[in-house]
Write an enzyme that holds these catalytic residues in place. Structure first.
Site, PDB file in Angstrom:
ATOM      1  N   SER A 142       1.192  -1.063  -0.100  1.00  0.00           N
ATOM      2  CA  SER A 142       0.422   0.546  -0.278  1.00  0.00           C
ATOM      3  C   SER A 142       1.143   1.238   0.274  1.00  0.00           C
ATOM      4  CB  SER A 142      -1.046  -0.038   1.305  1.00  0.00           C
ATOM      5  OG  SER A 142      -1.193   1.183   1.897  1.00  0.00           O
ATOM      6  N   TYR A 155      -2.125  -1.352  10.506  1.00  0.00           N
ATOM      7  CA  TYR A 155      -2.088  -1.799   9.462  1.00  0.00           C
ATOM      8  C   TYR A 155      -0.829  -1.016   8.234  1.00  0.00           C
ATOM      9  CZ  TYR A 155      -4.577  -1.140   4.156  1.00  0.00           C
ATOM     10  OH  TYR A 155      -4.157  -1.113   2.624  1.00  0.00           O
TER      11      TYR A 155
HETATM   12  P1  NAD Z   1     -11.832  -6.042   0.375  1.00  0.00           P
HETATM   13  O1  NAD Z   1     -11.917  -6.077   1.400  1.00  0.00           O
HETATM   14  O2  NAD Z   1     -12.622  -5.413  -0.841  1.00  0.00           O
HETATM   15  O3  NAD Z   1     -11.217  -7.636  -0.653  1.00  0.00           O
HETATM   16  C1  NAD Z   1     -10.548  -7.658   0.404  1.00  0.00           C
HETATM   17  C2  NAD Z   1     -10.805  -9.688   0.103  1.00  0.00           C
HETATM   18  O4  NAD Z   1     -10.380 -10.441   1.606  1.00  0.00           O
HETATM   19  C3  NAD Z   1     -11.879 -10.175   0.860  1.00  0.00           C
HETATM   20  O5  NAD Z   1     -12.409 -11.502  -1.137  1.00  0.00           O
HETATM   21  C4  NAD Z   1     -12.006 -10.940   1.356  1.00  0.00           C
HETATM   22  O6  NAD Z   1     -12.999 -11.868   2.029  1.00  0.00           O
HETATM   23  C5  NAD Z   1     -10.215 -11.586   2.170  1.00  0.00           C
HETATM   24  N1  NAD Z   1     -10.082 -11.370   3.030  1.00  0.00           N
HETATM   25  C6  NAD Z   1     -10.593 -10.721   4.186  1.00  0.00           C
HETATM   26  N2  NAD Z   1      -9.950 -11.890   5.183  1.00  0.00           N
HETATM   27  C7  NAD Z   1      -9.504 -13.454   5.029  1.00  0.00           C
HETATM   28  C8  NAD Z   1      -7.960 -14.066   5.160  1.00  0.00           C
HETATM   29  N3  NAD Z   1      -7.822 -14.124   6.578  1.00  0.00           N
HETATM   30  N4  NAD Z   1      -8.896 -15.022   4.356  1.00  0.00           N
HETATM   31  C9  NAD Z   1      -8.659 -15.241   2.831  1.00  0.00           C
HETATM   32  N5  NAD Z   1      -8.677 -13.815   2.384  1.00  0.00           N
HETATM   33  C10 NAD Z   1      -9.516 -13.107   3.460  1.00  0.00           C
HETATM   34  O7  NAD Z   1     -10.373  -5.007  -0.093  1.00  0.00           O
HETATM   35  P2  NAD Z   1      -9.543  -4.317  -0.757  1.00  0.00           P
HETATM   36  O8  NAD Z   1      -9.999  -3.375  -1.256  1.00  0.00           O
HETATM   37  O9  NAD Z   1      -9.950  -5.520  -2.481  1.00  0.00           O
HETATM   38  O10 NAD Z   1      -7.922  -5.067  -0.749  1.00  0.00           O
HETATM   39  C11 NAD Z   1      -6.724  -6.044  -1.328  1.00  0.00           C
HETATM   40  C12 NAD Z   1      -5.557  -5.650  -1.174  1.00  0.00           C
HETATM   41  O11 NAD Z   1      -5.278  -4.568  -1.465  1.00  0.00           O
HETATM   42  C13 NAD Z   1      -5.943  -5.897   0.729  1.00  0.00           C
HETATM   43  O12 NAD Z   1      -4.599  -6.289   0.665  1.00  0.00           O
HETATM   44  C14 NAD Z   1      -5.165  -4.388   1.311  1.00  0.00           C
HETATM   45  O13 NAD Z   1      -4.773  -3.991   2.238  1.00  0.00           O
HETATM   46  C15 NAD Z   1      -4.819  -3.647  -0.387  1.00  0.00           C
HETATM   47  N6  NAD Z   1      -5.336  -2.351  -0.634  1.00  0.00           N
HETATM   48  C16 NAD Z   1      -6.491  -2.287  -0.337  1.00  0.00           C
HETATM   49  C17 NAD Z   1      -6.567  -0.075  -0.664  1.00  0.00           C
HETATM   50  C18 NAD Z   1      -7.399  -0.109  -0.786  1.00  0.00           C
HETATM   51  O14 NAD Z   1      -7.806   2.315  -1.160  1.00  0.00           O
HETATM   52  N7  NAD Z   1      -8.625  -0.693  -1.522  1.00  0.00           N
HETATM   53  C19 NAD Z   1      -5.035   0.328  -0.788  1.00  0.00           C
HETATM   54  C20 NAD Z   1      -3.876   0.096  -0.430  1.00  0.00           C
HETATM   55  C21 NAD Z   1      -4.061  -0.968   0.078  1.00  0.00           C
END
Ligand code: NAD
Length: 260
Positions: A142, A155
């Site tokens: 991130s 985080y």
């Molecule tokens: P999201 O909440 O839309 O999706 C996350 C997915 O992970 C879900 O399908 C959930 O069921 C699954 N999940 C959660 N806990 C789990 C576990 N213990 N085992 C297996 N699966 C699990 O989130 P997103 O925004 O798509 O984020 C995905 C990744 O990207 C994360 O690592 C997040 O930190 C990172 N990220 C997101 C953003 C953002 O702005 N959305 C920015 C930077 C990084």
């Protein structure tokens, strides 16, 4: 420089960024393993991607559970003939000020992000080393792998930690032609971010609009969210890169929210 016929495991792939990564890798010719907490969600995602049985499979996996990770990766390797790419993407977000941060919530977040990245990488590496055909490990970082924000102690800690883990994997994997890199997105409108907007508004005493404009996007060059497609393209680049020249790196995809 291709992922054609490679086997790619994507964790947290039932929705959000992971789902788009699964779609992009599949359209580029990879066989995709959609790993998520709930098998029904993972299989629904495969159906939504219009995948055939030879293009994608769903696997139930809590990435913080050692046995589920090892079994899930082994099942995928058996069905699709090995593991070539791991995208350790599953993650959660919890926001609160340090002085109020619940210890159990801190440990849960670190377990999903850090234990999850360790366990899935270890399981994938065991297959990659044994297969002897190289591989690519991509950890989902991130902008918070590089910079801090208020309310996000675990985080920011976890996302910084992933950079260290990728560097170790890059060094240990080199002899086996296994690369490890980190993709670092800015804010992307997924359920993870949508949930934070009212929570941050409440914690900071500002409106939801102000959270978007003045917290999430203020430091971008153009006031825009990063998209799931932007992140998936960066993952595809790392996944398809064909040599150890590109390893131990982190790539920020954030509309300039963070500049290296
Ligand atoms: P999201 O909440 O839309 O999706 C996350 C997915 O992970 C879900 O399908 C959930 O069921 C699954 N999940 C959660 N806990 C789990 C576990 N213990 N085992 C297996 N699966 C699990 O989130 P997103 O925004 O798509 O984020 C995905 C990744 O990207 C994360 O690592 C997040 O930190 C990172 N990220 C997101 C953003 C953002 O702005 N959305 C920015 C930077 C990084």
């Amino acid at each position: 420089m291709t992922v054609q016929d490679k086997v790619a495991v994507v964790t947290g792939a039932a929705r959000g960024i992971g789902k788009e990564i699964a779609r992009t890798l599949m359209h580029a010719g990879a066989k995709v393993v959609i790993a998520d907490l709930n098998i029904a969600d993972a299989e629904a995602c495969a159906a939504e991607l219009d995948a055939t049985d030879t293009q994608a499979m769903g696997v139930a996996m809590d990435v913080a559970d050692e046995a589920q990770v090892d079994t899930g990766i082994a099942t995928a390797a058996e069905k699709f003939g090995g593991i070539d790419i791991l995208v350790s993407n599953a993650g959660i977000q919890t926001v609160a000020p340090m002085e109020d941060f619940d210890f159990a919530a801190w440990k849960k977040l670190l377990a999903i992000h850090l234990d999850g990245a360790f366990l899935t990488s270890r399981a994938a590496l065991r297959h990659m080393f044994k297969q002897g055909r190289g591989g690519s490990i991509i950890l989902m970082g991130s902008v918070h792998s590089k910079e801090a924000s208020v309310l996000k102690a675990p985080y920011v800690t976890a996302k910084h930690g992933l950079i260290g883990l990728a560097k170790v994997i890059a060094k240990e994997g080199a002899a086996h032609k296994v690369r490890a890199n980190v993709v670092c997105p800015g804010f992307v409108r997924t359920p993870l971010v949508d949930k934070q907007i009212p929570e941050q508004a409440k914690a900071l005493g500002i409106s939801e609009d102000d959270v978007i404009k003045n917290v999430m996007l203020k430091h971008t060059v153009d006031g825009e969210f990063t998209t799931v497609e932007d992140v998936a393209q960066a993952v595809l680049f790392f996944a398809s890169f064909g040599s150890n020249a590109l390893t131990g790196q982190s790539l920020v995809v954030s509309h300039g929210w963070y500049m290296q």
